[in-house]
Scaffold this motif. Sequence first.
Motif, PDB file in Angstrom:
ATOM      1  N   GLN A   7      44.214   1.309  11.523  1.00  0.00           N
ATOM      2  CA  GLN A   7      44.933   1.819  10.339  1.00  0.00           C
ATOM      3  C   GLN A   7      44.378   1.232   9.065  1.00  0.00           C
ATOM      4  O   GLN A   7      44.103   0.049   8.998  1.00  0.00           O
ATOM      5  CB  GLN A   7      46.418   1.469  10.438  1.00  0.00           C
ATOM      6  N   THR A  11      45.154   5.669   5.165  1.00  0.00           N
ATOM      7  CA  THR A  11      45.416   6.581   6.284  1.00  0.00           C
ATOM      8  C   THR A  11      46.715   6.271   7.030  1.00  0.00           C
ATOM      9  O   THR A  11      47.079   6.991   7.959  1.00  0.00           O
ATOM     10  CB  THR A  11      44.267   6.525   7.299  1.00  0.00           C
ATOM     11  N   ALA A  12      47.414   5.214   6.602  1.00  0.00           N
ATOM     12  CA  ALA A  12      48.628   4.787   7.328  1.00  0.00           C
ATOM     13  C   ALA A  12      49.648   5.919   7.411  1.00  0.00           C
ATOM     14  O   ALA A  12      50.337   6.069   8.434  1.00  0.00           O
ATOM     15  CB  ALA A  12      49.237   3.561   6.655  1.00  0.00           C
ATOM     16  N   TRP A  15      49.304   8.024  10.642  1.00  0.00           N
ATOM     17  CA  TRP A  15      49.737   7.387  11.896  1.00  0.00           C
ATOM     18  C   TRP A  15      51.240   7.155  11.894  1.00  0.00           C
ATOM     19  O   TRP A  15      51.891   7.267  12.943  1.00  0.00           O
ATOM     20  CB  TRP A  15      48.959   6.080  12.107  1.00  0.00           C
ATOM     21  N   LYS A 121      52.604   2.218  18.835  1.00  0.00           N
ATOM     22  CA  LYS A 121      52.217   3.195  17.813  1.00  0.00           C
ATOM     23  C   LYS A 121      52.093   4.540  18.522  1.00  0.00           C
ATOM     24  O   LYS A 121      52.345   4.631  19.738  1.00  0.00           O
ATOM     25  CB  LYS A 121      50.880   2.794  17.180  1.00  0.00           C
TER      26      LYS A 121
ATOM     27  N   GLU B 137      37.703   5.549  13.009  1.00  0.00           N
ATOM     28  CA  GLU B 137      39.161   5.578  13.075  1.00  0.00           C
ATOM     29  C   GLU B 137      39.666   6.839  13.772  1.00  0.00           C
ATOM     30  O   GLU B 137      40.656   6.787  14.491  1.00  0.00           O
ATOM     31  CB  GLU B 137      39.720   5.508  11.656  1.00  0.00           C
TER      32      GLU B 137
END
Lengths: 132, 385
Positions: A7, A11-12, A15, A121, B137
């Motif tokens: 993360q 971009t958090a 998610w 997560k 990612e």
Amino acid sequence: MRPDPIQRIDTAFFWDACERGELVAQKCEACDLLWHPPRPICPTCHSMEKAMQKLSGKGRLLSWVKQARPAAFGFPESPVAILVELEEGIRLVSNLEGVDVDDIKVGMALQVDFAKTSNDKAVPIFRAAGAS
Amino acid sequence: MVDSSQQAAIVGIGQTEFSKNSGRSEQQLAAEAILLACQDAGINPHDIDGMTTFSLDNSDEVDVMRSLGCKDINYTTRLPQGGAASVATVVHAKNAVESGMCDTFVIWRAMNERSQYRFGQPAMSISPDAHSSTFLEWCFPFGAQTPAAWEALSCGPYLDKFGVTSEDLGRIAVLMRKHAATNPASWFYEKPITLDDHQQSRWIVEPWLRLLDCCQESDGGVALVITRMDRAKDLKQKPAKILGAEYSMLFNHEIISDFYEGDLITHDIANRVTDKLAASCDVAPKDTDVAMIYDNFTPQILRQLEGFKYCGVGEAKDYIKDGHMELDGKSPLSPNGGLMGEGYIHGMNNITEGVRQLRGTAANQVKDAETVFLASGVAGAILGK
């Protein structure tokens, strides 16, 4: 189980949405452009005002692979990794679950689901559309 | 186009042995390769005044200067995009010497990419904001964690659309080892493979890449010396003129994990480079005598052959099958055995081979080679006598 997502500040939101069971993408507030992967600035109009759009989660399979050697790190068995094109026109890498390798067809219709990762997560995965 | 006396040329090449365990540091491999390239050219390393390498190279410029005694550097830079940087280094070298910024420009790449670390294995940890982690990612948590996996995922739509089979890919794998088998510098020296060997080799990434579809993991160093033609005439070797060298990075394209832009069928970046080469030096890659094309994995050869316009889209598997890339064919492919057959110094050993072909000193010499095409996806260069 599977590894947690990497993360970053930028971009958090993606998610975090997965943990709520939502697939989202960034959208420019000013010009409505939708994109993935996330980025700090709209590449068309350069606005920094970004919204989050919830996506339908419907897409089709563009390609698939299974990492045989080395086996995928962090998984009990290498998963089927796929490239999906979503209804909204953006693409992402994900997994296909619940479909036998022999039954995978390029172009098949997919529907998003979510899978837990090792530290609770979540990441988006896909199943054949219409499968329960 | 510059005046012919001001044109850039590769005047020195150096390479260490290619192995699976060099037994010495990457800094040493870099210094050895640069020294060999300077000795080959007949210049003193003290006179190097420009240098470039890959962003992934572990040897620092200061350390390189310290070993070789370089006194004063006018220009240095590092290039992104992994092995796609290999031919891009030539673009920078050409611009640096033709602009007059540098007189003696060195390119190096040195790595213990088998004995110290392995590109073929997943990186177990990565800093969230490290270079290229923004790409990983989106792949890592889904078990697509190696270059082979990214390549296969990206090339899948192309391979599927044109019905490319594992045997089609195998013919490329066999060709590369056939050339390597008669090159003493190669890992596959005296070890040709058959299509059956390819078909029996284990899966690396289903359903596309078997072991023999992959380049090697190698230890070694490679270096080049570039100067202008007016200076080249006083040096030891017959220069390999850089007739053209072009680069393109297009919006939203990643390199090996190229998933997000275009139709994943046509190679838009290679198309663009080919058009730029036509404009800058009026030579088409397909009209050159030798093709040195970056071969990390077999599908990459097919997509680049089409991207650099050797043949039409979807035709590359037949272009290979029809024998055009054999040593006696129209466009011999990597007579050294390429990165699959000779060794994987991130593409740079294909450039030294291109120079040897023009000098007439290659192990598998193509008869009357007047021009060579160097390609690494995002960059292409035409070398000539």
